[in-house]
Scaffold this motif. Sequence first.
Motif, PDB file in Angstrom:
ATOM      1  N   SER A 146      24.003  52.717  -6.946  1.00  0.00           N
ATOM      2  CA  SER A 146      24.824  52.925  -7.810  1.00  0.00           C
ATOM      3  C   SER A 146      26.161  52.514  -7.082  1.00  0.00           C
ATOM      4  CB  SER A 146      25.124  54.308  -7.916  1.00  0.00           C
ATOM      5  OG  SER A 146      25.633  55.121  -6.853  1.00  0.00           O
ATOM      6  N   SER A 147      26.247  52.158  -5.853  1.00  0.00           N
ATOM      7  CA  SER A 147      27.596  51.863  -5.455  1.00  0.00           C
ATOM      8  C   SER A 147      27.934  50.232  -5.531  1.00  0.00           C
ATOM      9  CB  SER A 147      27.626  52.193  -3.956  1.00  0.00           C
ATOM     10  OG  SER A 147      26.917  51.637  -3.339  1.00  0.00           O
ATOM     11  N   TRP A 166      29.011  52.987 -10.044  1.00  0.00           N
ATOM     12  CA  TRP A 166      29.977  53.792  -9.232  1.00  0.00           C
ATOM     13  C   TRP A 166      30.811  52.796  -8.289  1.00  0.00           C
ATOM     14  CZ3 TRP A 166      29.995  55.697  -3.806  1.00  0.00           C
ATOM     15  CH2 TRP A 166      31.072  56.236  -3.561  1.00  0.00           C
ATOM     16  N   THR A 223      35.926  60.594  -9.050  1.00  0.00           N
ATOM     17  CA  THR A 223      34.764  60.959  -8.515  1.00  0.00           C
ATOM     18  C   THR A 223      34.498  62.451  -7.958  1.00  0.00           C
ATOM     19  OG1 THR A 223      34.535  58.706  -7.368  1.00  0.00           O
ATOM     20  CG2 THR A 223      33.169  60.479  -6.364  1.00  0.00           C
ATOM     21  N   TYR A 249      30.193  60.583 -11.269  1.00  0.00           N
ATOM     22  CA  TYR A 249      31.303  59.821 -11.781  1.00  0.00           C
ATOM     23  C   TYR A 249      30.819  59.484 -13.229  1.00  0.00           C
ATOM     24  CZ  TYR A 249      34.294  55.758 -11.955  1.00  0.00           C
ATOM     25  OH  TYR A 249      35.609  54.779 -12.275  1.00  0.00           O
ATOM     26  N   PRO A 251      32.709  56.776 -15.918  1.00  0.00           N
ATOM     27  CA  PRO A 251      33.875  55.767 -15.987  1.00  0.00           C
ATOM     28  C   PRO A 251      34.553  55.951 -17.257  1.00  0.00           C
ATOM     29  CG  PRO A 251      31.326  54.847 -15.807  1.00  0.00           C
ATOM     30  CD  PRO A 251      31.326  56.372 -15.938  1.00  0.00           C
ATOM     31  N   ARG A 257      27.155  59.787 -17.685  1.00  0.00           N
ATOM     32  CA  ARG A 257      27.532  60.095 -16.473  1.00  0.00           C
ATOM     33  C   ARG A 257      26.481  59.959 -15.258  1.00  0.00           C
ATOM     34  NH1 ARG A 257      28.491  65.624 -17.210  1.00  0.00           N
ATOM     35  NH2 ARG A 257      30.944  65.052 -17.349  1.00  0.00           N
ATOM     36  N   GLU A 258      27.204  59.556 -14.121  1.00  0.00           N
ATOM     37  CA  GLU A 258      26.209  59.167 -12.855  1.00  0.00           C
ATOM     38  C   GLU A 258      26.366  60.140 -11.891  1.00  0.00           C
ATOM     39  OE1 GLU A 258      28.344  55.874 -11.937  1.00  0.00           O
ATOM     40  OE2 GLU A 258      28.500  55.196 -13.921  1.00  0.00           O
TER      41      GLU A 258
END
Length: 328
Positions: A146-147, A166, A223, A249, A251, A257-258
């Motif tokens: 995800s990063s 994210w 976050t 998170y 956006p 939503r993550e």
Amino acid sequence: MKRIVFTTAVLLLAAFSAMAQNNAKGYYKDVLLDGGIALTSKSFIPSTIYLDLSTQFFLSAKGTKQDPYTKTDTLLQNAIFVGSEHDENGYLLYPDGAPRFRVLYVNGGSSFAHGKSIGEEGRENIRQFILSGGSYVGTCAGSALSSKGVLWDNGYRDEESYFAIWPGVIRRSELGKTYTGMNIPRRSPLLRYYKFGNDLHLDSLYHNLGNHAYKGLDFPPGTEVLATYETDTLHLKRAIAGEPSVWAYKPYENSGREVMCGSHPESIAYGERLHLMSAMLLYAMDGNGYQTVKGELQSGEERVMDRSTHDHDRLSPKSVTSSTTTSL
């Protein structure tokens, strides 16, 4: 071999449905389980059964000598995340780009190898999925993916194979094949769903070279820290006590939503660890974007719905006769 090949576009995945088909209006199913190339293969996770969610999964070969990757694995994974002649957006998105599933769940495994295997077009479709209202849950490798990159001992490195949904940085724990505890902040959204024994603590979550959200570099505003690793009792060279172990998170207001976790709660079928994974899924789904009405079918009006994504037109002037007024 676990993977299954179907000849029709609709059945490009190995399919598994939970007992109840209670997916929200506008979605094909609740959860797509990604057990693709270089990830752990799971045809189900206990929390989806516990929550009575409809699911579908993709399993690749294991990548071992006994079960090596083949062209079939790549073709199937591309059909799901990139597209095919039958379904140009891939299985994750409807033809107009809207999400087919409420949640994409990404398993543990090798984040680097899986991200590369999906390719840039597939990664872009995952970003489109999030921005269009679909949500994401990732554990271990899934959280790393995800990063935007990793902080290593010798410095930070962007990872082009990561999804960057994210826009933060993860740091690997280098802690392998052991168990960690977690603490839940009193204002954590996870507490909306379960009380976790009222002590705000979870014990014995499997951890294998997982990660945490790194707060010291480009920590994205917005976050949410949902849980942290407990006080370090393992005398680690790199202490993880107090670092975010579960975080979320969103956006934009109308994006999905993550929810990410650096450890492995997904395989547990009982107790507080099952509740943790269930709460992660519920919080992700509660963060789905708003479904929009794409058009109205009027009684007696004919429409032919034969447009593809590249036509940039969801409805054409002529079509099948409808007998009632229905939202699409």
